[in-house]
Design a protein around this motif. Structure first.
Motif, PDB file in Angstrom:
ATOM      1  N   ALA A 192       0.801  -1.221   0.000  1.00  0.00           N
ATOM      2  CA  ALA A 192       0.000   0.000   0.000  1.00  0.00           C
ATOM      3  C   ALA A 192       0.835   1.274   0.000  1.00  0.00           C
ATOM      4  O   ALA A 192       0.577   2.204  -0.767  1.00  0.00           O
ATOM      5  CB  ALA A 192      -0.948   0.005   1.189  1.00  0.00           C
ATOM      6  N   CYS A 193       1.855   1.340   0.865  1.00  0.00           N
ATOM      7  CA  CYS A 193       2.600   2.599   1.027  1.00  0.00           C
ATOM      8  C   CYS A 193       4.055   2.502   0.577  1.00  0.00           C
ATOM      9  O   CYS A 193       4.773   3.494   0.629  1.00  0.00           O
ATOM     10  CB  CYS A 193       2.538   3.066   2.485  1.00  0.00           C
ATOM     11  SG  CYS A 193       3.523   2.047   3.633  1.00  0.00           S
ATOM     12  N   TYR A 195       0.333 -10.595  -0.817  1.00  0.00           N
ATOM     13  CA  TYR A 195       0.732  -9.235  -0.463  1.00  0.00           C
ATOM     14  C   TYR A 195       1.334  -9.211   0.927  1.00  0.00           C
ATOM     15  O   TYR A 195       1.070 -10.081   1.763  1.00  0.00           O
ATOM     16  CB  TYR A 195      -0.444  -8.257  -0.541  1.00  0.00           C
ATOM     17  CG  TYR A 195      -1.525  -8.473   0.492  1.00  0.00           C
ATOM     18  CD1 TYR A 195      -1.446  -7.904   1.761  1.00  0.00           C
ATOM     19  CD2 TYR A 195      -2.645  -9.233   0.193  1.00  0.00           C
ATOM     20  CE1 TYR A 195      -2.439  -8.097   2.710  1.00  0.00           C
ATOM     21  CE2 TYR A 195      -3.646  -9.432   1.129  1.00  0.00           C
ATOM     22  CZ  TYR A 195      -3.538  -8.865   2.376  1.00  0.00           C
ATOM     23  OH  TYR A 195      -4.522  -9.070   3.306  1.00  0.00           O
ATOM     24  N   ALA A 196       2.145  -8.197   1.174  1.00  0.00           N
ATOM     25  CA  ALA A 196       2.622  -7.848   2.507  1.00  0.00           C
ATOM     26  C   ALA A 196       2.124  -6.443   2.795  1.00  0.00           C
ATOM     27  O   ALA A 196       2.196  -5.561   1.935  1.00  0.00           O
ATOM     28  CB  ALA A 196       4.143  -7.913   2.574  1.00  0.00           C
ATOM     29  N   LEU A 197       1.615  -6.235   4.002  1.00  0.00           N
ATOM     30  CA  LEU A 197       0.993  -4.972   4.375  1.00  0.00           C
ATOM     31  C   LEU A 197       1.530  -4.548   5.730  1.00  0.00           C
ATOM     32  O   LEU A 197       1.434  -5.314   6.701  1.00  0.00           O
ATOM     33  CB  LEU A 197      -0.522  -5.161   4.436  1.00  0.00           C
ATOM     34  CG  LEU A 197      -1.430  -3.937   4.444  1.00  0.00           C
ATOM     35  CD1 LEU A 197      -1.321  -3.167   3.130  1.00  0.00           C
ATOM     36  CD2 LEU A 197      -2.872  -4.362   4.691  1.00  0.00           C
ATOM     37  N   CYS A 198       2.133  -3.369   5.802  1.00  0.00           N
ATOM     38  CA  CYS A 198       2.653  -2.917   7.090  1.00  0.00           C
ATOM     39  C   CYS A 198       1.501  -2.706   8.062  1.00  0.00           C
ATOM     40  O   CYS A 198       0.345  -2.524   7.658  1.00  0.00           O
ATOM     41  CB  CYS A 198       3.487  -1.641   6.941  1.00  0.00           C
ATOM     42  SG  CYS A 198       2.544  -0.122   6.648  1.00  0.00           S
ATOM     43  N   ASP A 240      -3.975  -1.423   9.741  1.00  0.00           N
ATOM     44  CA  ASP A 240      -4.893  -0.801  10.689  1.00  0.00           C
ATOM     45  C   ASP A 240      -5.775   0.238  10.000  1.00  0.00           C
ATOM     46  O   ASP A 240      -6.974   0.349  10.300  1.00  0.00           O
ATOM     47  CB  ASP A 240      -4.115  -0.158  11.835  1.00  0.00           C
ATOM     48  CG  ASP A 240      -3.479  -1.195  12.752  1.00  0.00           C
ATOM     49  OD1 ASP A 240      -3.830  -2.391  12.648  1.00  0.00           O
ATOM     50  OD2 ASP A 240      -2.624  -0.803  13.572  1.00  0.00           O
ATOM     51  N   ALA A 241      -5.195   0.997   9.071  1.00  0.00           N
ATOM     52  CA  ALA A 241      -5.979   2.003   8.347  1.00  0.00           C
ATOM     53  C   ALA A 241      -7.065   1.345   7.507  1.00  0.00           C
ATOM     54  O   ALA A 241      -8.204   1.833   7.435  1.00  0.00           O
ATOM     55  CB  ALA A 241      -5.059   2.842   7.464  1.00  0.00           C
ATOM     56  N   LEU A 242      -6.735   0.216   6.880  1.00  0.00           N
ATOM     57  CA  LEU A 242      -7.729  -0.508   6.092  1.00  0.00           C
ATOM     58  C   LEU A 242      -8.840  -1.048   6.983  1.00  0.00           C
ATOM     59  O   LEU A 242     -10.025  -0.951   6.654  1.00  0.00           O
ATOM     60  CB  LEU A 242      -7.061  -1.640   5.318  1.00  0.00           C
ATOM     61  CG  LEU A 242      -7.979  -2.545   4.496  1.00  0.00           C
ATOM     62  CD1 LEU A 242      -8.741  -1.727   3.443  1.00  0.00           C
ATOM     63  CD2 LEU A 242      -7.193  -3.659   3.836  1.00  0.00           C
ATOM     64  N   MET A 243      -8.470  -1.606   8.119  1.00  0.00           N
ATOM     65  CA  MET A 243      -9.475  -2.147   9.028  1.00  0.00           C
ATOM     66  C   MET A 243     -10.432  -1.068   9.500  1.00  0.00           C
ATOM     67  O   MET A 243     -11.624  -1.312   9.694  1.00  0.00           O
ATOM     68  CB  MET A 243      -8.788  -2.812  10.217  1.00  0.00           C
ATOM     69  CG  MET A 243      -7.957  -4.027   9.870  1.00  0.00           C
ATOM     70  SD  MET A 243      -8.918  -5.415   9.239  1.00  0.00           S
ATOM     71  CE  MET A 243      -9.617  -6.056  10.757  1.00  0.00           C
ATOM     72  N   GLU A 244      -9.924   0.148   9.678  1.00  0.00           N
ATOM     73  CA  GLU A 244     -10.770   1.251  10.131  1.00  0.00           C
ATOM     74  C   GLU A 244     -11.818   1.635   9.090  1.00  0.00           C
ATOM     75  O   GLU A 244     -12.848   2.224   9.429  1.00  0.00           O
ATOM     76  CB  GLU A 244      -9.913   2.469  10.485  1.00  0.00           C
ATOM     77  CG  GLU A 244      -9.090   2.284  11.747  1.00  0.00           C
ATOM     78  CD  GLU A 244      -8.201   3.469  12.041  1.00  0.00           C
ATOM     79  OE1 GLU A 244      -8.249   4.442  11.245  1.00  0.00           O
ATOM     80  OE2 GLU A 244      -7.471   3.432  13.047  1.00  0.00           O
ATOM     81  N   GLU A 245     -11.548   1.292   7.832  1.00  0.00           N
ATOM     82  CA  GLU A 245     -12.502   1.603   6.776  1.00  0.00           C
ATOM     83  C   GLU A 245     -13.629   0.581   6.684  1.00  0.00           C
ATOM     84  O   GLU A 245     -14.656   0.840   6.060  1.00  0.00           O
ATOM     85  CB  GLU A 245     -11.777   1.681   5.420  1.00  0.00           C
ATOM     86  CG  GLU A 245     -10.762   2.804   5.324  1.00  0.00           C
ATOM     87  CD  GLU A 245     -11.419   4.167   5.472  1.00  0.00           C
ATOM     88  OE1 GLU A 245     -12.530   4.360   4.941  1.00  0.00           O
ATOM     89  OE2 GLU A 245     -10.822   5.042   6.137  1.00  0.00           O
ATOM     90  N   LEU A 246     -13.455  -0.570   7.296  1.00  0.00           N
ATOM     91  CA  LEU A 246     -14.482  -1.610   7.238  1.00  0.00           C
ATOM     92  C   LEU A 246     -15.576  -1.306   8.251  1.00  0.00           C
ATOM     93  O   LEU A 246     -15.339  -0.659   9.268  1.00  0.00           O
ATOM     94  CB  LEU A 246     -13.858  -2.980   7.505  1.00  0.00           C
ATOM     95  CG  LEU A 246     -12.654  -3.360   6.639  1.00  0.00           C
ATOM     96  CD1 LEU A 246     -12.230  -4.790   6.923  1.00  0.00           C
ATOM     97  CD2 LEU A 246     -12.949  -3.166   5.160  1.00  0.00           C
ATOM     98  N   SER A 247     -16.757  -1.801   7.981  1.00  0.00           N
ATOM     99  CA  SER A 247     -17.876  -1.493   8.870  1.00  0.00           C
ATOM    100  C   SER A 247     -17.689  -2.172  10.222  1.00  0.00           C
ATOM    101  O   SER A 247     -17.186  -3.299  10.309  1.00  0.00           O
ATOM    102  CB  SER A 247     -19.202  -1.935   8.246  1.00  0.00           C
ATOM    103  OG  SER A 247     -19.348  -3.339   8.286  1.00  0.00           O
ATOM    104  N   GLU A 248     -18.100  -1.485  11.269  1.00  0.00           N
ATOM    105  CA  GLU A 248     -18.015  -2.060  12.615  1.00  0.00           C
ATOM    106  C   GLU A 248     -18.838  -3.336  12.716  1.00  0.00           C
ATOM    107  O   GLU A 248     -18.453  -4.289  13.396  1.00  0.00           O
ATOM    108  CB  GLU A 248     -18.490  -1.042  13.647  1.00  0.00           C
ATOM    109  CG  GLU A 248     -17.577   0.172  13.785  1.00  0.00           C
ATOM    110  CD  GLU A 248     -18.044   1.113  14.877  1.00  0.00           C
ATOM    111  OE1 GLU A 248     -18.972   0.728  15.630  1.00  0.00           O
ATOM    112  OE2 GLU A 248     -17.488   2.218  14.982  1.00  0.00           O
ATOM    113  N   GLU A 249     -19.953  -3.364  12.029  1.00  0.00           N
ATOM    114  CA  GLU A 249     -20.817  -4.543  12.049  1.00  0.00           C
ATOM    115  C   GLU A 249     -20.085  -5.757  11.486  1.00  0.00           C
ATOM    116  O   GLU A 249     -20.115  -6.845  12.073  1.00  0.00           O
ATOM    117  CB  GLU A 249     -22.078  -4.268  11.232  1.00  0.00           C
ATOM    118  CG  GLU A 249     -23.029  -5.452  11.154  1.00  0.00           C
ATOM    119  CD  GLU A 249     -24.211  -5.175  10.236  1.00  0.00           C
ATOM    120  OE1 GLU A 249     -25.214  -5.895  10.355  1.00  0.00           O
ATOM    121  OE2 GLU A 249     -24.113  -4.248   9.393  1.00  0.00           O
TER     122      GLU A 249
END
Length: 200
Positions: free
Chosen positions: A33-34, A66-69, A74-83
Motif C-alpha cells: 500500500a505505502c 501481499y505484505a501490508l505494514c 490498521d488504516a484498512l481495518m478502520e474503513e471496514l464497517s463495525e458490524e
C-alpha cells in the motif's frame, strides 16, 4: 500483535518459503500500500497469500499475495464497517479457541519450532490443505522474521465463503477497492478476492 511473543526470540524464524513472494521467489520487501521497506528489524507487517490447488496433482497456483505494514493494515481495518468486524470476531470466537490453539502449538514449538502444524489444516474446519481446492495462509512478521502468535494459520475456501456471508456491502466495497487499487487483480480473480478475504 502480541508483544509477549515479539520479545521471545525462540519464536522468531526467517520468513519461510511459503510466505515469500511467489512472483520473485524472495522475501517481501515493500508494503503493497505505502511502499514502506519491511525488512528492517523494527517494522511489523502481515503477509497473506491465497492459493488454488488441483486435486490429483501436486501443484498449486497463487491467486494473490501481499505484505501490508501494520499502519496500512490498521488504516484498512478502520474503513471496514463495525458490524462486519464484530461479526468476524464473533465467528472466530465461536469456532476456534485461539488462545488454546496458540498455547498447544507453542508448547511443541518451544524446543523445535515447526511451521507445518500451524498451517497444514484449516484453523476453523480442521480440513487438511490437501483436501482444499482454495485456501489462504496468513502470518505476522517483524523485519526479516516471522513470529508465532495466534498466527500463522490457514483458512479454507468453504470457511471463507461463510465469512464472506457475514460482511456488509460497505465492507465488500472496501475490499473490492483494495483488490482493484492495491493488489491489481485481473478481472477474473476480483470476485474471488472480494468473497474470500481474511484481514485480521
Amino acid at each position: 500483535m502480541d508483544p509477549e511473543f515479539q520479545q521471545d526470540a525462540d519464536h522468531f524464524e526467517p520468513v519461510p518459503p511459503i510466505f515469500q513472494s511467489t512472483e520473485t521467489g524472495r522475501a517481501f520487501e515493500r508494503c503493497v500500500a505505502c511502499d514502506r521497506f519491511l525488512l528492517d528489524d523494527t517494522t511489523q507487517y502481515v503477509i497473506e497469500k491465497a492459493f488454488r490447488s488441483y486435486q490429483g496433482f501436486d501443484a498449486r497456483e497463487t491467486i494473490f499475495e501481499y505484505a501490508l505494514c501494520i499502519s496500512c493494515r490498521d488504516a484498512l481495518m478502520e474503513e471496514l464497517s463495525e458490524e462486519s468486524l464484530q461479526r468476524m470476531q464473533d465467528y472466530f470466537a465461536s469456532h476456534v479457541a485461539v488462545a488454546e490453539r496458540r498455547l498447544r502449538l507453542m508448547d511443541s514449538a518451544r524446543s523445535n519450532p515447526q511451521l507445518d502444524p500451524w498451517i497444514s489444516t484449516c484453523m476453523i474446519s480442521g480440513a487438511p490443505v490437501q483436501e482444499l481446492n482454495e485456501y489462504q495462509v496468513y502470518c505476522e512478521c517483524q523485519g526479516p522474521n516471522m513470529f508465532y502468535s495466534y498466527a500463522p494459520f490457514t483458512i479454507g475456501g468453504p470457511v471463507m465463503d461463510e465469512i464472506a456471508d457475514l460482511l456488509s456491502n460497505k465492507t465488500l466495497d472496501e475490499l473490492d477497492g483494495f483488490a482493484d487499487d492495491i493488489l491489481g487483480l485481473p478481472p477474473e480473480l476480483e470476485e474471488l478476492f472480494t468473497r474470500r478475504v481474511v484481514l485480521l
